[in-house]
Design a protein around this motif. Structure first.
Motif, short mmCIF file in Angstrom:
data_model
loop_
_atom_site.label_atom_id
_atom_site.label_comp_id
_atom_site.label_asym_id
_atom_site.label_seq_id
_atom_site.Cartn_x
_atom_site.Cartn_y
_atom_site.Cartn_z
N SER A 420 0.85 -1.19 0.00
CA SER A 420 0.00 0.00 0.00
C SER A 420 0.88 1.24 0.00
O SER A 420 2.11 1.15 0.19
N ARG A 422 1.02 3.46 2.25
CA ARG A 422 1.60 3.59 3.59
C ARG A 422 2.81 2.67 3.76
O ARG A 422 3.82 3.06 4.36
N ASP A 423 2.70 1.47 3.20
CA ASP A 423 3.83 0.53 3.27
C ASP A 423 5.05 1.10 2.55
O ASP A 423 6.18 1.02 3.06
N ALA A 426 6.80 3.85 4.49
CA ALA A 426 7.55 3.30 5.63
C ALA A 426 8.86 2.67 5.17
O ALA A 426 9.92 2.86 5.80
N ARG A 451 10.36 -3.26 13.54
CA ARG A 451 9.28 -2.57 14.24
C ARG A 451 9.79 -1.27 14.86
O ARG A 451 9.07 -0.26 14.91
N ARG A 454 9.40 1.42 12.50
CA ARG A 454 8.03 1.69 12.08
C ARG A 454 7.64 1.01 10.76
O ARG A 454 6.95 1.59 9.93
N GLN A 455 8.10 -0.22 10.61
CA GLN A 455 7.68 -0.97 9.43
C GLN A 455 6.26 -1.50 9.62
O GLN A 455 5.93 -2.06 10.66
N THR A 456 5.43 -1.30 8.62
CA THR A 456 4.02 -1.64 8.70
C THR A 456 3.80 -3.14 8.56
O THR A 456 4.68 -3.88 8.10
N ASP A 457 2.60 -3.58 8.91
CA ASP A 457 2.26 -4.99 8.74
C ASP A 457 2.34 -5.39 7.27
O ASP A 457 2.79 -6.49 6.92
N GLY A 458 1.90 -4.49 6.40
CA GLY A 458 1.95 -4.80 4.98
C GLY A 458 3.38 -4.93 4.46
O GLY A 458 3.67 -5.81 3.64
#
Length: 749
Positions: A420, A422-423, A426, A451, A454-458
């Motif tokens: 995404s 946002r991904d 990040a 983490r 601030r690495q996203t779940d995606g």
């Protein structure tokens, strides 16, 4: 040989005759002899004229072979007369005082005559050892005489002179291969090597664009470098000033050798020459280097490499390049170690035990590929392009854009459909932080480090988890952050070339065969298969000999252990610190599944695809490796990394789970009839790349014996268990050989 009258020999011109002077001016000798004082220079002039005259006898196209033999035999009598005080009717009269004043051995002069005599009759040389005998006479024996005229007295000087002679003559043979064949009908390269590369004598008439010839010439270049580097190691520091002429000659010929390599071994009928200006530069450079301290180098000798995996192959080839004479021991019938091929009897297929992706940042491994001339065995993808498929059948690519680094990856991220916006933001911010020096803490896991930034779940799902599993064979939750950092830094955040991808077009074992054995044989080394090390016998902290499963005892000056940690630990002394560390290294499994079927699962130019959100990680299309008997069939290799949980399952259970996953990701999978499946479990495929493992990985010089060094992807290279780590460890071990030298002991004589 029966004696003939000395009067059978025509009177040769004296060393100060116009003919002799002109011949010397046209040779490289004119530059080298300027470094000598007048007495030694005049002696070398006489000796050079002797060498030229006997060589001209053998090369005379108008003289019958029988007459050549008579003339050379007459020269043998002339040489004998120089030592017995008999009458000399030719240049030998000038040679006699040189023999007396510089204590020249009769055997060396006779060896020169014997050497040029081997040119009579168009002789061929079957093996390297056969050719070496010829080179000893026409070059090494010349060096043995020359160093006496130079005034050298060091005990090692004969070995140095012999070795440098080989280097010069092998270079001469390579340089003149076209000229020798066209003008004289001579072929000096070993017939066995020619056959191995598919080269015929007729190919030497015009080898310019002949790829087989270029591969053969590359091997010849390796042989020359072996002897040049061996000579450098043998050079006695106390004799450098006396050896100025030899060092200048060596610089000339090695520069010629480098020019041949720089032209990709495209030899033509025009002999590679050095212009006068370049010769002057080399003389100046050599004289300037004589004012500098000589680098400390270990004396060359024999070496035994334990294990024929990538680390072992790299170590053996590099040892040979550096002037050692290596023997590579492998317990199996094939090379490759944990990256090898296997034969499937029911189908006749050659299958790899696992699939390995090589990246452009694998500089150590690619150096081995370049040295062996095996680049054509790999398909190169110039830019990063890694396709993924989701369970819903959606395809996406992480593909570098056609822009300079680091923008190439930025463009790729923004076109990677699995992420995404946002991904992407990040990941981009994280990349910027890494470039500014953001590194993980010791003992930190990859997941906590990512983490922290601030690495996203995606991003974790689509990029970092697949990347970590592929590179480290460990999930983010337990993987070592330092190893992931180093891998990301070198590949994703490196240059455009660093992210290039190479896939083998042949079976993994075939990648290194037959070149490894050919190269080692070409310098007097060897590969010994089916030779397992049973016991190591040491005296005074040095390995004296190793015992093999065949009851053999093998000794060498130095040893490099390139065994897996699982095999080495049983050979280490009980109670030693390194044994305790090595025994504590945990393993991680990989499972490879090979499928031969009648249906095409996917079509992508890379030939592989990653599976997102699946316990199955990669599917490689290996159909191109099938032989014609399997036309119309499709071959796939399925890779399951971090496979410890799969190990207890039977092949039938694994295949059932696999079929379910293939059905989820590939619409055609349900229609495929699998004609043959093979499950290959590798329990110890890699070490477990966890933070705690780092403290157990030894350094290359941590072996419990003073003449043994360690190599393997599991030693402390700063990298996970990749083929790059394996190759890098070998270079690190060999560099450590010289770093461990005590000059006071090594050069005490």
């Amino acid at each position: 040989m029966a004696e003939v009258s000395a009067t059978s020999l025509p009177v040769a011109p004296t060393s100060d005759s116009p003919e002799a002077v002109q011949a010397r001016k046209q040779s490289n000798l004119a530059y080298t002899l300027l470094s000598l004082d007048r007495v030694r220079r005049e002696a070398m002039n006489v000796f050079y004229d002797f060498c030229r005259i006997v060589d001209d006898i053998a090369d005379d196209p108008d003289k019958p072979d029988a007459d050549k033999a008579v003339a050379l035999n007459a020269w043998r009598n002339e040489i004998q007369a120089c030592y017995t005080g008999g009458q000399q009717l030719t240049l030998a009269a000038e040679l006699a005082p040189v023999i007396r004043d510089f204590n020249i051995r009769q055997s060396d002069l006779l060896a020169i005559v014997d050497g040029v005599s081997m040119d009579i009759g168009g002789r061929r040389y079957e093996t390297f050892e056969d050719l070496r005998q010829y080179c000893f006479g026409v070059a090494s024996a010349v060096g043995l005489v020359s160093v006496r005229i130079f005034g050298c007295t060091h005990p090692n000087i004969d070995e140095y002179a012999e070795t440098l002679g080989y280097a010069l003559q092998f270079t001469n043979i390579l340089r003149d291969v076209v000229e020798d064949y066209r003008d004289m009908g001579r072929v000096y390269l070993p017939q066995a090597e020619m056959r191995a590369f598919g080269v015929t004598e007729e190919d030497f008439a015009d080898p310019t664009d002949n790829e087989n010839c270029q591969r053969l010439f590359r091997l010849c270049h390796y042989r020359c470098k072996h002897f040049f580097n061996k000579a450098r190691r043998l050079l006695p520091p106390s004799e450098r000033q006396n050896l100025k002429a030899a060092l200048i000659m060596g610089a000339f010929y090695e520069d010629i050798l480098d020019k041949i390599a720089a032209n990709n071994f495209r030899l033509t009928g025009n002999r590679v020459r050095l212009p006068k200006r370049r010769k002057i530069q080399l003389v100046w450079r050599t004289m300037r280097e004589l004012k500098r301290p000589l680098p400390v180098r270990r004396l060359p000798g024999t070496a035994v490499v334990w294990g024929g995996g990538i680390a072992g192959i790299t170590a053996a080839i590099e040892l040979g390049q550096q002037g050692y004479t290596p023997t590579l021991l492998e317990s199996k019938a094939y090379l490759g170690g944990r990256a090898h091929s296997l034969s499937d009897a029911p189908t006749g297929l050659t299958l790899d035990n696992g699939q390995h992706i090589v990246m452009g940042c694998y500089t150590a491994f690619l150096q081995l590929v370049e040295r062996l001339g095996i680049a054509e065995k790999f398909a190169r993808q110039d830019r990063l392009c890694v396709p993924y498929v989701s369970p819903d059948g959606q395809w996406s690519e992480l593909a570098a854009s056609d822009t300079p680094a680091p923008l190439h990856l930025l463009g790729g991220l923004f076109n990677f459909g699995a992420l995404s916006s946002r991904d992407r933001v990040a990941i981009t911010a994280f990349g910027a932080k890494m470039r500014l020096g953001a590194e993980p803490a010791d003992h930190q896991t990859a997941e906590s480090w990512l983490r922290e930034h601030r690495q996203t779940d995606g991003a974790m799902r689509a990029l970092w988890e697949p990347f970590c599993v592929a590179a480290l064979n460990e999930p983010l939750k337990t993987a070592c952050a330092n190893l992931l950092y180093e891998t990301i830094r070198r590949s994703l955040f490196g240059s455009v070339n660093d992210s290039a991808i190479f896939l083998s077009k042949v079976g993994l074992t075939e990648v290194f065969e037959p070149e490894t054995e050919l190269y080692l044989n070409a310098i007097g080394g060897a590969v010994r298969r089916k030779t397992q090390i049973r016991e190591v016998i040491a005296d005074n902290d040095c390995v004296r000999t190793i015992l093999t499963s065949k009851g053999e005892e093998i000794s060498a000056d130095i040893h490099i252990s390139a065994l897996p940690w699982t095999a080495l630990r049983s050979l280490l002394p009980s109670g030693s610190a390194v044994k305790n560390r090595v025994s504590s290294i945990p393993s991680a499994a990989i499972i490879s599944i090979h499928l031969l079927g009648d249906t095409k699962l996917f079509d992508h130019p890379t030939g592989f695809v990653g599976l997102l959100d699946s316990p199955i990680h990669w599917v490689f299309d290996r159909t191109a490796t099938l032989s014609t008997e399997h036309n119309g069939k499709y071959l796939y290799a399925v890779i399951i990394s971090t496979a410890d949980d799969w190990l207890p399952q039977k092949s039938e259970q694994i295949m059932e789970r696999l079929q379910g996953e293939l059905d989820r990701f590939f619409p055609n999978a349900k229609a495929m009839t699998i004609e043959r499946s093979l499950v290959y479990k590798s329990k110890d495929a890699t070490f477990a790349a966890r933070p705690t493992t780092a403290s157990y990985r030894p350094n290359v010089d941590d072996a419990p014996w003073d003449n043994v060094w360690l190599a393997g992807d599991w030693v402390q290279t700063g990298l996970p268990a990749t083929i790059e780590s394996a190759a890098l460890s070998a270079y690190m071990a060999i560099n450590a050989l010289d770093e461990s030298v005590n000059p006071a002991i090594e050069f005490a004589i």
